[in-house]
Design a protein around this motif. Structure first.
Motif, short mmCIF file in Angstrom:
data_model
loop_
_atom_site.label_atom_id
_atom_site.label_comp_id
_atom_site.label_asym_id
_atom_site.label_seq_id
_atom_site.Cartn_x
_atom_site.Cartn_y
_atom_site.Cartn_z
N SER A 288 -11.08 -4.70 5.96
CA SER A 288 -12.13 -5.51 5.35
C SER A 288 -11.56 -6.88 5.01
N GLY B 181 0.83 -1.19 0.00
CA GLY B 181 0.00 0.00 0.00
C GLY B 181 0.87 1.24 0.00
N LYS C 71 -3.69 -3.51 0.82
CA LYS C 71 -4.12 -4.79 0.25
C LYS C 71 -3.28 -5.90 0.86
N ALA D 26 -6.91 -10.40 -5.75
CA ALA D 26 -7.17 -9.56 -4.58
C ALA D 26 -8.66 -9.37 -4.35
N ASP D 27 -9.46 -9.39 -5.43
CA ASP D 27 -10.88 -9.08 -5.30
C ASP D 27 -11.76 -10.32 -5.40
N ASP E 87 -5.31 2.40 0.23
CA ASP E 87 -5.17 1.31 -0.74
C ASP E 87 -4.44 0.10 -0.16
N THR F 187 -8.49 0.90 4.86
CA THR F 187 -8.42 2.35 4.68
C THR F 187 -8.58 3.01 6.04
N THR G 230 -8.51 -5.71 2.54
CA THR G 230 -8.26 -4.34 2.11
C THR G 230 -8.45 -3.45 3.33
N ARG H 161 -8.45 -12.57 2.13
CA ARG H 161 -8.09 -11.35 1.42
C ARG H 161 -8.44 -10.19 2.34
#
Length: 674
Positions: free
Chosen positions: A567, A526, A541, A581-582, A539, A552, A550, A548
């Protein structure tokens, strides 16, 4: 040395002349007048004998002259170059007839000697004979060179030979003033004994004096004193000892227009700060600049001093190499190449308290010297950060320090960087730019910011600027950018998978059951922006088996608090590095709040309740993952390479009862302990 020796010899000549003339004259007043006239003719300066004159011719020529005054050069700061309460001398009779002044006793009682260099560079010890009256032809001048007269033409009188068994200065004062440079020194309570067998035999000086409130002992020896008068070279030794310093020198000395030396030097200074104050250049209050020792080969010419094969220790830091010191500028300047065992910058920035100190940092100590050094260091300490073997170019000019690290080892990694510290202004400023790879994250963040919740190895790039008069002010004014890319690590003290489970089994307890474990990751990266001491990231990750993530949020570096939203997502994949990643999966956001030392983790149930459809989709995405795979993923185990191979005992496998594949509902119940 040349100046003082010349002046002493002149005084000896005057005393010798007085006792030599004594048998020729009966009147003491006449002796005074003849001596005064002879001195004025030879030097162009007025000599006044205000006291009594007592002269005897047996058993030795002896003179006792009181209250002597010798005028200074025109325009000098002091009216007299020398005064003395009493002059006592005894001379051998016969050597005088051969031009040799052999002094058996010579005592200057309470002399005051003022040495001065005028604005035009002319010293007041350079004499010019008085002009001859009109109509008279000057006496023929001796055309012999300096080796014959010991003095260049136009510089006054000097004997052919002088022998001084013992010259004593009692309670004297010697001052020196250079009008050109502004240098001025005064030595008081001077008690010195000087022995000069001849101009070609060793001269010794043994004395003690007071300078700036400190008593100083001086012992010196000059092998060939004639070199002092001839601007030649001779071997010499000198030992100076006082509370502020101890100095020993042995080597050659050249007495020209500027003093030059070549020899060995050994210097010991208990405190550089005390030495600077003693020499009239006090340093600002602050840390460091304590004990100093220096040994090596010294070569000097005027204001330039070169130390070769030098060994130096300052404030417990040891170095060796070659060093040049130039003292003609506003500050001493150091240049050279040094190998240092340790550079501890904390010594000079002061010690802080727990957290960010509000105590004022004073970097004005950096204004004490200028430097241009090529350094190699086994260790550099900056704050709590310890940098390993490094090579750096250091430039220090009037309190502004630039350190360019071309090579450095840092917590298992390596990199380069540049640090600029500007202490010349009222509010110090700092700029740093570092690029690191292979960095062990946990010990580095612990040292840099007291943060120990992240482990791993990887890249770390940062560029920051700040200013302030304390640690707290500097942290509040911190601005910059950076990025991270860590591999094979862990978020310490939290099991995000366990938090997701807890969120559905016992929402009230929050993360309390997940605080004893870690969340391993294969990849974490990040970027961040720092604005006025607040670090923001949008950002983040993280990739790991079955997980996985993420993120912020922000962290207030000054307050050492955190406000972050993670998350984490359980996914139907055992891929870590290089995985998607998603990838869809079960996502229960986690809120991270509190302090760095005691963070709080809690599931964001409001996000789950507000979007139940996404939760169901996440559950469905886990359907194709076998229970054994989930167990392996949560335990950090890899899927065996031969899982698809036939069992060794196929018959036994076929005989085993068929296992029922769980449906998504059963899978969730098993995962969350229902």
């Amino acid at each position: 040395m040349r100046t003082l020796l010349t002046f002493i010899i002149i005084i000896v000549i005057l005393a010798g002349g007085a006792v030599f003339l004594a048998p020729m004259f009966i009147s003491a007043d006449l002796v005074k007048r003849e001596v005064e006239a002879a001195v004025e003719n030879a030097t162009g300066r007025k000599l006044t004998i205000a006291g009594d004159v007592s002269i005897s011719a047996w058993p030795a020529l002896a003179a006792n002259i009181g209250d002597v005054t010798f005028a200074n050069a025109p325009g000098a700061a002091e009216p007299n170059m020398a005064t003395m309460k009493q002059l006592r001398a005894k001379l051998a009779i016969m050597p005088l007839f051969s031009g040799t002044v052999q002094v058996d006793e010579f005592v200057l009682s309470e002399p005051v000697i003022n040495l001065e260099v005028a604005r035009n560079g002319k010293p007041n010890w350079q004499f010019e004979p008085a002009a001859s009256p009109a109509g008279e032809t000057p006496a023929p001048q001796d055309t012999g060179g300096p080796s014959d007269t010991g003095e260049a033409a136009g510089q006054g009188i000097t004997p052919t030979e002088v022998s001084l068994a013992a010259m004593t200065i009692e309670n004297g004062q010697i001052s020196y003033r250079d009008t050109q440079s502004g240098a001025a020194y005064t030595f008081s309570d001077v008690d010195v004994t000087l022995a000069l067998p001849s101009l070609d035999q060793q001269m010794t000086v043994d004395g003690v004096l007071t300078w700036n409130g400190e008593r100083v002992n001086v012992d010196a020896a000059v092998e060939r004193p004639r070199a002092v008068l001839d601007a030649g070279t001779t071997s010499a030794t000198i030992a100076v000892s006082s509370n502020p310093l101890t100095l020993d020198y042995s080597g050659d000395v050249t007495f020209g227009s500027a003093l030059a030396t070549t020899g060995t030097v050994d210097l010991e200074v208990p405190s550089v700060r005390q030495l600077a104050a003693w020499t009239g250049s006090p340093m600002a209050e602050g840390g460091g600049f304590g004990p100093l020792s220096l040994t090596g080969q010294l070569a000097s010419a005027g204001s330039r001093y070169t130390f070769s094969n030098a060994t130096m220790a300052l404030d417990g830091m040891n170095a060796n190499g070659n060093l040049v010191v130039e003292t003609s500028g506003a500050r001493p300047k150091l240049s050279g190449t040094l190998a240092v065992d340790q550079i501890d910058t904390n010594v000079y920035s002061g010690e802080g308290d727990a957290g960010w100190s509000t105590e004022q940092i004073d970097f004005t100590g950096l204004k004490a010297v200028d430097a241009n050094l090529d350094l190699s260091a086994d260790e550099i300490i900056f704050g709590n950060i310890v940098i390993g073997a490094s090579a750096l170019d250091l430039e220090l000019t009037n309190g502004r320090l630039e350190a360019a690290l071309g090579r450095m080892s840092l917590y298992g990694g390596s990199g380069s960087g540049k640090l600029t510290l500007n202490g010349r202004q009222a509010t110090p400023s700092l700029a740093a730019n570092f690029n690191l790879s292979g960095l062990a994250v946990q010990p580095f963040l612990q040292a840099a910011a007291g943060f120990e919740r992240l482990a791993g190895t990887g890249l770390f790039n940062i560029a920051v600027t700040t200013q302030g008069t304390s640690q707290a002010q500097m942290v509040n004014a911190l601005n910059g950018t950076g990025n991270i890319d860590f591999r094979n690590g862990a978020i310490k003290g939290i099991n995000l998978a366990q938090i997701i489970r807890t969120a559905l089994t016992n929402p009230i307890s929050g993360w309390s059951n997940a605080s004893s474990a870690d969340t391993d990751f294969s990849e974490l990266n990040g970027s961040f922006i720092i604005t006025n001491g607040v670090l923001a990231n949008n950002d983040l990750k993280m990739l790991g088996p079955l997980l996985r993530l993420t993120g912020t949020g922000s962290t207030n570096i000054a307050a050492q608090t955190i406000n972050y939203r993670l998350s984490p997502k359980l996914v139907a994949s055992l891929e870590g590095q290089g995985g998607e990643a998603d990838k869809s999966g079960l996502n229960i956001p986690v809120l991270v709040t509190g302090t760095w030392s005691n963070p709080k983790f809690a599931p964001d149930l409001a996000a789950v309740i507000s979007n139940p459809t996404e939760v169901l989709k996440g559950v469905e995405s886990l359907e194709k993952l076998q229970p054994k795979d989930i167990i392996r993923g949560l335990l950090g185990q890899q899927e065996p390479a031969n899982d698809n191979a036939a069992p060794a005992d196929e018959a036994a496998q076929e005989a085993a009862p068929e296992q029922k594949q769980p449906n998504p509902e059963e899978l969730l119940r098993g995962l969350f302990g229902r």
